[in-house]
Motif scaffolding. Sequence first.
Motif, PDB file in Angstrom:
ATOM      1  N   ASN A 200      71.731   7.774  69.587  1.00 55.42           N
ATOM      2  CA  ASN A 200      72.837   7.733  70.411  1.00 55.42           C
ATOM      3  C   ASN A 200      73.859   8.685  69.425  1.00 55.42           C
ATOM      4  OD1 ASN A 200      72.564   5.959  72.539  1.00 55.42           O
ATOM      5  ND2 ASN A 200      71.915   4.473  70.785  1.00 55.42           N
ATOM      6  N   THR A 201      73.755   9.065  68.120  1.00 55.69           N
ATOM      7  CA  THR A 201      74.759  10.021  67.247  1.00 55.69           C
ATOM      8  C   THR A 201      74.813  11.792  67.677  1.00 55.69           C
ATOM      9  OG1 THR A 201      72.959   9.551  65.366  1.00 55.69           O
ATOM     10  CG2 THR A 201      74.317   7.915  66.196  1.00 55.69           C
ATOM     11  N   LEU A 202      73.117  11.623  67.871  1.00 53.89           N
ATOM     12  CA  LEU A 202      72.962  13.040  68.132  1.00 53.89           C
ATOM     13  C   LEU A 202      73.997  14.205  69.464  1.00 53.89           C
ATOM     14  CD1 LEU A 202      71.380  15.640  66.980  1.00 53.89           C
ATOM     15  CD2 LEU A 202      70.159  15.115  69.011  1.00 53.89           C
ATOM     16  N   GLN A 203      74.669  14.816  68.907  1.00 52.43           N
ATOM     17  CA  GLN A 203      76.319  15.117  69.471  1.00 52.43           C
ATOM     18  C   GLN A 203      75.971  17.363  69.988  1.00 52.43           C
ATOM     19  OE1 GLN A 203      79.857  14.930  67.042  1.00 52.43           O
ATOM     20  NE2 GLN A 203      79.659  12.834  66.923  1.00 52.43           N
ATOM     21  N   THR A 204      74.943  17.585  69.067  1.00 54.12           N
ATOM     22  CA  THR A 204      74.251  19.288  69.102  1.00 54.12           C
ATOM     23  C   THR A 204      73.086  19.068  69.328  1.00 54.12           C
ATOM     24  OG1 THR A 204      76.855  19.345  69.061  1.00 54.12           O
ATOM     25  CG2 THR A 204      74.967  21.518  68.856  1.00 54.12           C
ATOM     26  N   LEU A 205      72.491  19.918  70.365  1.00 54.76           N
ATOM     27  CA  LEU A 205      70.657  20.173  69.984  1.00 54.76           C
ATOM     28  C   LEU A 205      70.878  21.483  70.983  1.00 54.76           C
ATOM     29  CD1 LEU A 205      68.114  19.163  70.192  1.00 54.76           C
ATOM     30  CD2 LEU A 205      67.691  18.639  72.606  1.00 54.76           C
ATOM     31  N   GLU A 206      70.258  22.212  69.746  1.00 59.00           N
ATOM     32  CA  GLU A 206      70.158  23.345  70.384  1.00 59.00           C
ATOM     33  C   GLU A 206      68.271  24.553  70.431  1.00 59.00           C
ATOM     34  OE1 GLU A 206      70.332  27.817  68.601  1.00 59.00           O
ATOM     35  OE2 GLU A 206      70.799  27.117  67.303  1.00 59.00           O
ATOM     36  N   LEU A 207      68.438  24.152  71.909  1.00 59.81           N
ATOM     37  CA  LEU A 207      67.466  24.892  72.116  1.00 59.81           C
ATOM     38  C   LEU A 207      67.455  27.054  72.634  1.00 59.81           C
ATOM     39  CD1 LEU A 207      66.709  21.646  74.486  1.00 59.81           C
ATOM     40  CD2 LEU A 207      66.113  22.428  71.673  1.00 59.81           C
ATOM     41  N   SER A 208      67.873  27.270  72.128  1.00 58.84           N
ATOM     42  CA  SER A 208      68.074  28.498  72.238  1.00 58.84           C
ATOM     43  C   SER A 208      66.765  29.213  72.621  1.00 58.84           C
ATOM     44  CB  SER A 208      68.485  28.994  71.686  1.00 58.84           C
ATOM     45  OG  SER A 208      70.425  29.100  71.147  1.00 58.84           O
ATOM     46  N   ASN A 209      66.309  30.805  73.323  1.00 58.97           N
ATOM     47  CA  ASN A 209      64.799  31.406  72.989  1.00 58.97           C
ATOM     48  C   ASN A 209      63.697  30.242  73.054  1.00 58.97           C
ATOM     49  OD1 ASN A 209      66.221  33.783  73.007  1.00 58.97           O
ATOM     50  ND2 ASN A 209      66.759  33.527  70.173  1.00 58.97           N
ATOM     51  N   ASN A 210      63.582  29.415  73.878  1.00 54.45           N
ATOM     52  CA  ASN A 210      62.347  29.023  74.752  1.00 54.45           C
ATOM     53  C   ASN A 210      62.146  28.385  75.765  1.00 54.45           C
ATOM     54  OD1 ASN A 210      61.652  27.318  71.793  1.00 54.45           O
ATOM     55  ND2 ASN A 210      63.751  26.864  71.837  1.00 54.45           N
ATOM     56  N   ALA A 211      60.850  28.172  75.893  1.00 52.22           N
ATOM     57  CA  ALA A 211      60.733  28.241  77.832  1.00 52.22           C
ATOM     58  C   ALA A 211      61.611  26.844  78.022  1.00 52.22           C
ATOM     59  CB  ALA A 211      59.321  28.036  77.854  1.00 52.22           C
ATOM     60  N   VAL A 212      62.318  25.995  77.559  1.00 53.32           N
ATOM     61  CA  VAL A 212      62.865  24.837  78.299  1.00 53.32           C
ATOM     62  C   VAL A 212      64.730  25.746  78.214  1.00 53.32           C
ATOM     63  CG1 VAL A 212      61.496  22.983  77.506  1.00 53.32           C
ATOM     64  CG2 VAL A 212      63.234  24.126  75.821  1.00 53.32           C
ATOM     65  N   ALA A 213      64.957  27.291  77.967  1.00 50.73           N
ATOM     66  CA  ALA A 213      65.749  27.456  77.625  1.00 50.73           C
ATOM     67  C   ALA A 213      66.202  27.473  79.157  1.00 50.73           C
ATOM     68  CB  ALA A 213      65.908  28.078  76.773  1.00 50.73           C
ATOM     69  N   ASP A 214      66.371  26.721  80.777  1.00 52.66           N
ATOM     70  CA  ASP A 214      66.752  26.855  81.046  1.00 52.66           C
ATOM     71  C   ASP A 214      68.164  26.324  81.729  1.00 52.66           C
ATOM     72  OD1 ASP A 214      67.634  27.462  83.998  1.00 52.66           O
ATOM     73  OD2 ASP A 214      64.752  27.604  84.319  1.00 52.66           O
ATOM     74  N   ALA A 215      69.307  26.963  82.353  1.00 48.98           N
ATOM     75  CA  ALA A 215      70.548  26.166  82.426  1.00 48.98           C
ATOM     76  C   ALA A 215      69.432  24.626  83.608  1.00 48.98           C
ATOM     77  CB  ALA A 215      71.346  26.568  83.245  1.00 48.98           C
ATOM     78  N   GLY A 216      69.181  25.386  84.334  1.00 48.81           N
ATOM     79  CA  GLY A 216      68.504  24.042  85.176  1.00 48.81           C
ATOM     80  C   GLY A 216      68.003  22.558  85.477  1.00 48.81           C
ATOM     81  N   LYS A 217      67.413  23.122  84.164  1.00 50.87           N
ATOM     82  CA  LYS A 217      66.837  21.570  83.403  1.00 50.87           C
ATOM     83  C   LYS A 217      68.132  20.780  82.348  1.00 50.87           C
ATOM     84  CE  LYS A 217      62.262  23.721  83.403  1.00 50.87           C
ATOM     85  NZ  LYS A 217      62.036  24.837  84.284  1.00 50.87           N
ATOM     86  N   CYS A 218      68.868  21.815  82.077  1.00 47.09           N
ATOM     87  CA  CYS A 218      70.043  20.907  81.634  1.00 47.09           C
ATOM     88  C   CYS A 218      69.952  19.042  81.235  1.00 47.09           C
ATOM     89  CB  CYS A 218      70.914  21.375  81.596  1.00 47.09           C
ATOM     90  SG  CYS A 218      72.235  20.615  80.285  1.00 47.09           S
ATOM     91  N   SER A 219      70.691  18.913  83.222  1.00 46.67           N
ATOM     92  CA  SER A 219      70.445  17.498  83.112  1.00 46.67           C
ATOM     93  C   SER A 219      68.963  16.558  83.519  1.00 46.67           C
ATOM     94  CB  SER A 219      71.101  17.496  84.438  1.00 46.67           C
ATOM     95  OG  SER A 219      69.853  17.923  85.245  1.00 46.67           O
ATOM     96  N   TYR A 220      68.204  17.466  83.610  1.00 40.56           N
ATOM     97  CA  TYR A 220      66.788  16.690  82.635  1.00 40.56           C
ATOM     98  C   TYR A 220      66.915  16.190  81.599  1.00 40.56           C
ATOM     99  CZ  TYR A 220      61.703  16.785  82.694  1.00 40.56           C
ATOM    100  OH  TYR A 220      60.857  15.929  81.998  1.00 40.56           O
ATOM    101  N   ILE A 221      66.723  17.006  80.222  1.00 43.89           N
ATOM    102  CA  ILE A 221      66.481  16.663  79.842  1.00 43.89           C
ATOM    103  C   ILE A 221      67.809  15.794  78.979  1.00 43.89           C
ATOM    104  CG2 ILE A 221      66.649  18.062  77.285  1.00 43.89           C
ATOM    105  CD1 ILE A 221      65.026  20.308  78.356  1.00 43.89           C
ATOM    106  N   ASN A 222      69.105  16.418  79.112  1.00 43.27           N
ATOM    107  CA  ASN A 222      69.692  15.841  78.814  1.00 43.27           C
ATOM    108  C   ASN A 222      70.409  14.254  79.504  1.00 43.27           C
ATOM    109  OD1 ASN A 222      72.309  14.788  77.354  1.00 43.27           O
ATOM    110  ND2 ASN A 222      73.804  16.731  78.224  1.00 43.27           N
ATOM    111  N   PRO A 223      70.326  12.887  79.240  1.00 41.46           N
ATOM    112  CA  PRO A 223      70.533  11.846  79.791  1.00 41.46           C
ATOM    113  C   PRO A 223      72.155  11.666  79.705  1.00 41.46           C
ATOM    114  CG  PRO A 223      69.372  11.578  78.158  1.00 41.46           C
ATOM    115  CD  PRO A 223      69.337  12.453  77.603  1.00 41.46           C
ATOM    116  N   ARG A 224      72.813  12.296  78.670  1.00 43.40           N
ATOM    117  CA  ARG A 224      74.289  12.064  77.827  1.00 43.40           C
ATOM    118  C   ARG A 224      74.741  12.248  79.153  1.00 43.40           C
ATOM    119  NH1 ARG A 224      73.856  11.968  72.547  1.00 43.40           N
ATOM    120  NH2 ARG A 224      71.938  11.126  71.383  1.00 43.40           N
ATOM    121  N   THR A 225      76.300  11.242  78.080  1.00 47.98           N
ATOM    122  CA  THR A 225      77.530  12.188  79.085  1.00 47.98           C
ATOM    123  C   THR A 225      78.350  13.423  78.217  1.00 47.98           C
ATOM    124  OG1 THR A 225      78.675  10.925  76.335  1.00 47.98           O
ATOM    125  CG2 THR A 225      78.507   9.529  79.626  1.00 47.98           C
TER     126      THR A 225
END
Length: 236
Positions: A200-225
């Motif tokens: 609950n403390t991590l505020q920034t996660l950088e995933l540049s240049n990975n196969a998960v680097a798809d804006a459509g998956k943002c809500s899937y990976i990020n369950p946060r506010t």
Amino acid sequence: MSLLRYWHQRDFLNTFRVVQFCLLANSLPIIFPLIACLHQGERLDHRSCEALEVVLKSLHFDFINLQAAQLEENGASSLLDMILYYESTTHLDISDNSSMGTSSWRALAHLIKQSVCLYRLDVCNVALVDYPVQALSKALRSSRLTVLHLQHVQLSGMPLYTLVGALKTNQALRELHLANNLLNSYQDALHLRDLLRFNNTLQTLELSNNAVADAGKCSYINPRTTWFTVYYVDVW
């Protein structure tokens, strides 16, 4: 021999004999240009690392850059132990040092776990697998680091699973940079989602240049506010 001649030498032992003289003479304006000879890509063997102690115990640095320093096993261990003992820096970069062995990673893990000053660590362009990722992950469970850069360290699969397992309970880290790790949109994405679900403390996660680097998956990976940021650069 003049100080100017020492300035242009690349011999660390001679350089830090001059530094020691300057410290005794309280000539701090002379010390800083001499320390500037420590730059990215400069080779540091065991004797050179030991010679650095006179500086580390006398001065505190905002940033120590050991990137591509070709750190040897014994030299790296000694240097990391000194940085911890003297609490010499708040930001350490040891990227591009592929020769670090078990004792070096053990010393780094001890530094991460025990230091009260170190807030940012860069470990990039090395193979973070097997013992290195295990040692690093164990130390991260209770470290005070707030920024961690792990770009291009072969994290996909079990290494990421090991790292996430440790960071789930970490209460200090605010930024995690994982660019260029060949992270996939399946198992790796699930691990990242678990991380954000439990941490609950991590505020920034950088995933540049990975196969998960798809804006459509943002809500899937990020369950946060919305205050949480995931950086993507879609290159696939």
